[in-house]
Each structure stands twice: as C-alpha cells, then as structure tokens.
Design a protein around this motif. Structure first.
Motif, mmCIF file in Angstrom:
data_model
loop_
_atom_site.group_PDB
_atom_site.id
_atom_site.type_symbol
_atom_site.label_atom_id
_atom_site.label_comp_id
_atom_site.label_asym_id
_atom_site.label_seq_id
_atom_site.Cartn_x
_atom_site.Cartn_y
_atom_site.Cartn_z
ATOM 1 N N VAL A 127 8.475 -4.301 -1.218
ATOM 2 C CA VAL A 127 7.807 -5.593 -1.025
ATOM 3 C C VAL A 127 7.893 -6.059 0.425
ATOM 4 C CG1 VAL A 127 7.911 -8.038 -1.640
ATOM 5 C CG2 VAL A 127 8.092 -6.303 -3.426
ATOM 6 N N LYS A 128 9.041 -5.868 1.022
ATOM 7 C CA LYS A 128 9.232 -6.332 2.396
ATOM 8 C C LYS A 128 8.518 -5.467 3.425
ATOM 9 C CE LYS A 128 12.819 -7.390 5.813
ATOM 10 N NZ LYS A 128 14.287 -7.390 6.093
ATOM 11 N N GLU A 129 8.570 -4.160 3.242
ATOM 12 C CA GLU A 129 8.093 -3.243 4.280
ATOM 13 C C GLU A 129 6.689 -2.675 4.027
ATOM 14 O OE1 GLU A 129 9.774 -2.809 6.999
ATOM 15 O OE2 GLU A 129 11.663 -3.735 6.394
ATOM 16 N N LEU A 130 6.353 -2.440 2.772
ATOM 17 C CA LEU A 130 5.150 -1.647 2.505
ATOM 18 C C LEU A 130 4.084 -2.353 1.661
ATOM 19 C CD1 LEU A 130 6.748 1.873 1.885
ATOM 20 C CD2 LEU A 130 5.976 0.838 4.027
ATOM 21 N N VAL A 131 4.350 -3.574 1.219
ATOM 22 C CA VAL A 131 3.355 -4.344 0.473
ATOM 23 C C VAL A 131 2.708 -5.371 1.405
ATOM 24 C CG1 VAL A 131 3.045 -6.117 -1.315
ATOM 25 C CG2 VAL A 131 4.339 -4.042 -1.821
ATOM 26 N N LYS A 132 1.393 -5.422 1.363
ATOM 27 C CA LYS A 132 0.642 -6.406 2.132
ATOM 28 C C LYS A 132 -0.177 -7.252 1.162
ATOM 29 C CE LYS A 132 2.162 -4.176 5.705
ATOM 30 N NZ LYS A 132 3.388 -4.684 6.380
ATOM 31 N N VAL A 133 -0.300 -8.555 1.446
ATOM 32 C CA VAL A 133 -1.027 -9.466 0.562
ATOM 33 C C VAL A 133 -2.128 -10.172 1.344
ATOM 34 C CG1 VAL A 133 -0.853 -11.417 -1.031
ATOM 35 C CG2 VAL A 133 1.068 -9.824 -0.805
ATOM 36 N N ASP A 134 -3.355 -10.093 0.820
ATOM 37 C CA ASP A 134 -4.483 -10.764 1.449
ATOM 38 C C ASP A 134 -4.428 -12.264 1.195
ATOM 39 O OD1 ASP A 134 -5.460 -8.326 2.253
ATOM 40 O OD2 ASP A 134 -6.948 -8.167 0.637
ATOM 41 N N GLN A 135 -5.271 -12.998 1.906
ATOM 42 C CA GLN A 135 -5.335 -14.448 1.716
ATOM 43 C C GLN A 135 -5.795 -14.812 0.314
ATOM 44 O OE1 GLN A 135 -7.709 -16.176 4.868
ATOM 45 N NE2 GLN A 135 -5.955 -16.318 6.246
ATOM 46 N N GLN A 167 1.334 3.255 2.855
ATOM 47 C CA GLN A 167 2.142 4.443 3.142
ATOM 48 C C GLN A 167 2.484 5.278 1.899
ATOM 49 O OE1 GLN A 167 4.180 3.011 7.321
ATOM 50 N NE2 GLN A 167 5.452 4.066 5.857
ATOM 51 N N THR A 168 1.419 5.563 1.152
ATOM 52 C CA THR A 168 1.549 6.490 0.036
ATOM 53 C C THR A 168 0.964 7.830 0.453
ATOM 54 O OG1 THR A 168 1.299 4.701 -1.582
ATOM 55 C CG2 THR A 168 0.938 6.943 -2.366
ATOM 56 N N CYS A 169 1.732 8.872 0.305
ATOM 57 C CA CYS A 169 1.226 10.212 0.595
ATOM 58 C C CYS A 169 0.061 10.519 -0.352
ATOM 59 C CB CYS A 169 2.338 11.246 0.414
ATOM 60 S SG CYS A 169 1.799 12.962 0.592
ATOM 61 N N LYS A 170 -1.070 10.923 0.211
ATOM 62 C CA LYS A 170 -2.248 11.185 -0.607
ATOM 63 C C LYS A 170 -1.999 12.318 -1.592
ATOM 64 C CE LYS A 170 -7.141 12.476 -0.377
ATOM 65 N NZ LYS A 170 -8.261 12.903 0.482
ATOM 66 N N GLY A 171 -1.322 13.355 -1.145
ATOM 67 C CA GLY A 171 -1.045 14.482 -2.034
ATOM 68 C C GLY A 171 -0.339 15.585 -1.276
#
Length: 404
Positions: free
Chosen positions: A343-351, A359-363
C-alpha cells in the motif's frame, strides 16, 4: 450528382456523430456507475477499480481474443471470495460473466485444447465448482469434468510429477502446483470420495524435493528431469535462480490444497511442514519495506526491484496459514507488514478513487522461443506492468484474508 453526394456525406457525418456521442455517453455512464470510496476495504476498492476499468472480466488485460486462462481464473476466484465475504451479487456476476463468456450451453470451453496438456489451463476451473453449486447449471459440471479428464491423461515425469506443459517435457515448475493441485484436490473431495489425495500430495513431494535449495530453504523455479534444457543443471536438473512469484504460487497452492485434505490423511502433515519451512525461508529474505524482490535473494544486485505479485501472494498464504492453524501467529505480522509495504510503496490511487497496483512482473518462464535462460539477468529484464492480473487477484485475496 453533386447534390446527391453532398446529401450522402451529410447523412454519413450525422450518423457518425450520433454514433460517437452514443459511445461517449455509454462510456460516461460506465465511469459514473461505480463509485470507489476510500472508506471501503482495500479488497473492494481494488475490485471496483478493476470493474470500472473493465466492465467485463474477460476484457481485463486487453486480450485480442476471448481467452480461457489462468490469470482470469485467478481474478475470478478473488471475486468469488469477495462475494462470499460481502454478499454483494455484483461480484458474483462478474465472476460468472467470465465463465459464461468462455463456456457455451453444452459445457464446451472456448479456445481450450485438451491435447496441449497445459497445466495452466486447469486453474480457471477452480471457479466452476462454486458456479455449479450456486446455479445448478450442468454446463459448469461438464467443463469441470473436461478439465479432470486432462489431469487423468496429463503426461508425467518418470517420478510421477505432472509436466508443466506438453511442450515442456519432463519439467515441473513451481507455478504448476497452484495451477493444477487445488482444482484436483477439490474434485477428489467432491466427486471421487478422496481416492486420489495421495497423488496430489505426491506432486508436492516430487516438486519440493527436486527444486529445494538446502542452503537457503527456498525453492528454485523449475526442474527438468531429463536434464536436457540449457537452463537445467546437468547433475540435478534444477534451474539456477529463485523467482518470487513462482514461490508465491507454491505457498498459495499449499494453503489452498489443505482446504480439501482430510485431517486424518497421512500426507497432510507433510504439506503443513512444507508450508512452515518455506514460509520461514521466505521471511528471512523479506525486505525492510515488507516487499520481496523479484529475485528475492539478491536485494542489492543491479536491476532487481520490489515486485508486487509475489508479495501479495505471500501475504495471502501467510495470513490464511495462520487463520487455519498451519502457521505460527507471527506470520500474521509478516503478512500485514507485506500488505503495508504494498500500500505504501506500490499502490497508487487516482482522484476518482481508482486503485492501481504497480511493479508487477508481466511474466517469466523457462525455455521457449524466444529462449528464456532462467538467468538473473533474464528475470529482472522482463517487463513490469501496472494492474496486471498476476498482482491484482492476489492483492484482493490478501486483503480479504487480512480484513484490510
């Protein structure tokens, strides 16, 4: 002639304009239908964000053709669990919509070829048990039995392990344990009077033994019994590196399979021991941020990065493991630390409230064309994606287990 041509042009422009306006209105309605409040739990916030971006589950990740695949199966399963937690029918309908887009009235699965013997194709079948239970629609049962038939005839290593795919002969990948075994175990529990649980346990016994790195306690990504692949060690057949998501698949497979194993089964203790040993090894390589690196044992090596999908999978497996009594309570703290880090590092929230997981590895895989050599450089070079299904599904599952 000129007047006729002009008239046709005007009608065409008017039609196109109306068509575009209608399209805009539909899109605008879709946008305003779903409101995402920050007072909701992260599980619902992520689910609603996905629904807002993609009103149909089969459209997620923008596949060009309708696709029966493990990623959408993972997402659909997370919506099933969310429905069971909240009772909100829209989550059930989203899960059911994916199945209905891919399974016709006769139970035939679209774009599924049993002869490919791809273990990944089993995963989406997990959702069909609940759909059949809730709707009593026979098409789901027919599809379930088709997938069971694949496992019945699926090629195996000489030691009895299911190949990852027909095109990868004599290979077991950690990923495959999640793809096939929870479905297999549930089918055994519900339709075979528990007759094949030994075979399910055997898959874990073989894979764990052949991929274990005794120095770290971690499991390497894959094993080639034939030792013919370039990436395979010529003595052991093991691949050379650890990959966080493959380890995530494995621990999720363990906690999910245990849902169906009888308490008095002789191999149940072995599965719980594997979960404890591997979870302990994973805890030792958790970053201070709470997140795990793409290649978890080389945190400071150039190119490595904090990866979201493996971390979400670990958070889910650890939290569920504690809740079910398989793991010591300390692992709940580890799971919460992981979720906090996401939540702190890798989650982003729009307005507008939409939640994005970065930062999820596609495969990542081994062999194939172009050739994937399982080197450190390979794992860190694979593309990173935002809102990739490998991450968003486990994020919802982890949030549900942690009641976050």
């Amino acid at each position: 002639m000129k007047k006729t041509a002009l008239a046709i042009l005007m009608v065409t422009c008017l039609f196109t304009s109306c068509k575009d306006q209608k399209k805009e209105v539909v899109n605008e309605n879709t946008k305003t239908e779903i409101k995402i409040s920050d007072t909701l739990k992260w599980s619902e916030r992520m689910a609603l964000s996905i629904m807002k971006r993609f009103p149909k589950a089969s459209d997620v990740d923008n596949h060009e053709t309708l696709n029966w695949n493990y990623k959408h199966g993972l997402l659909a399963l997370s919506f099933e669990k969310l429905y069971l937690e909240t009772g909100n029918e829209k989550y059930f309908e989203y899960e059911k919509g994916y199945a209905d887009d891919l399974i016709d009235s006769t139970g035939t699965i679209l774009n599924y070829d049993i002869e490919k013997y791809n273990i990944d194709n089993i995963n989406a079948g997990k959702t069909l048990f609940f759909l059949y239970e809730k709707t009593k629609d026979e098409k789901y049962l027919t599809a379930i039995k088709t997938l069971r038939k694949q496992l019945e005839n699926h090629p195996r290593t000489k030691s009895g392990g299911l190949w990852h795919k027909k095109i990868y002969p004599y290979q077991m990948w950690l990923d495959g344990l999640y793809m096939g075994q929870p479905f297999y175990a549930r089918y055994i529990a519900e339709f075979e009077d528990g007759k094949n649980f030994d075979d399910v346990a055997h898959q874990f016994e073989v894979c764990y033994k052949q991929t274990l790195d005794k120095k770290t306690g971690l499991l390497l990504h894959a094993w080639d019994e034939s030792k013919q692949m370039q990436w395979a060690d010529k003595t052991t057949g093991k691949s050379p590196n650890f990959w966080s998501r493959s380890l995530g698949w494995y621990v999720m497979a363990l906690v999910d399979v245990l849902d169906y194993f009888p308490r008095d089964h002789s191999k149940r203790g072995m599965l719980i021991q594997q979960l404890n040993d591997l979870s302990t090894a994973l805890m030792k390589v958790q970053d201070a941020s709470g997140i795990w690196y793409q290649v978890p044992n080389f945190p400071e090596r150039e190119g490595n990065y904090l990866e979201s999908s493996g971390t979400a999978m670990f958070a889910y497996a650890f939290a569920k493991g504690v809740k079910k009594g398989y793991l010591p309570s300390d692992f709940n703290d580890v799971a919460n630390k992981a979720f906090d880090g996401l939540v702190k590092e890798l989650v982003k929230v729009d307005q507008d409230g939409k939640v994005h997981l970065t930062q999820t590895c596609k495969g990542a895989g081994l062999g194939g064309n172009p050739y994937r050599d399982a080197s450190y450089e390979y794992y860190v070079s694979e593309a990173k994606k935002v809102n990739n299904l490998h991450g968003t599904g486990p994020f919802i599952l982890a949030a549900l287990e942690l009641s976050r």
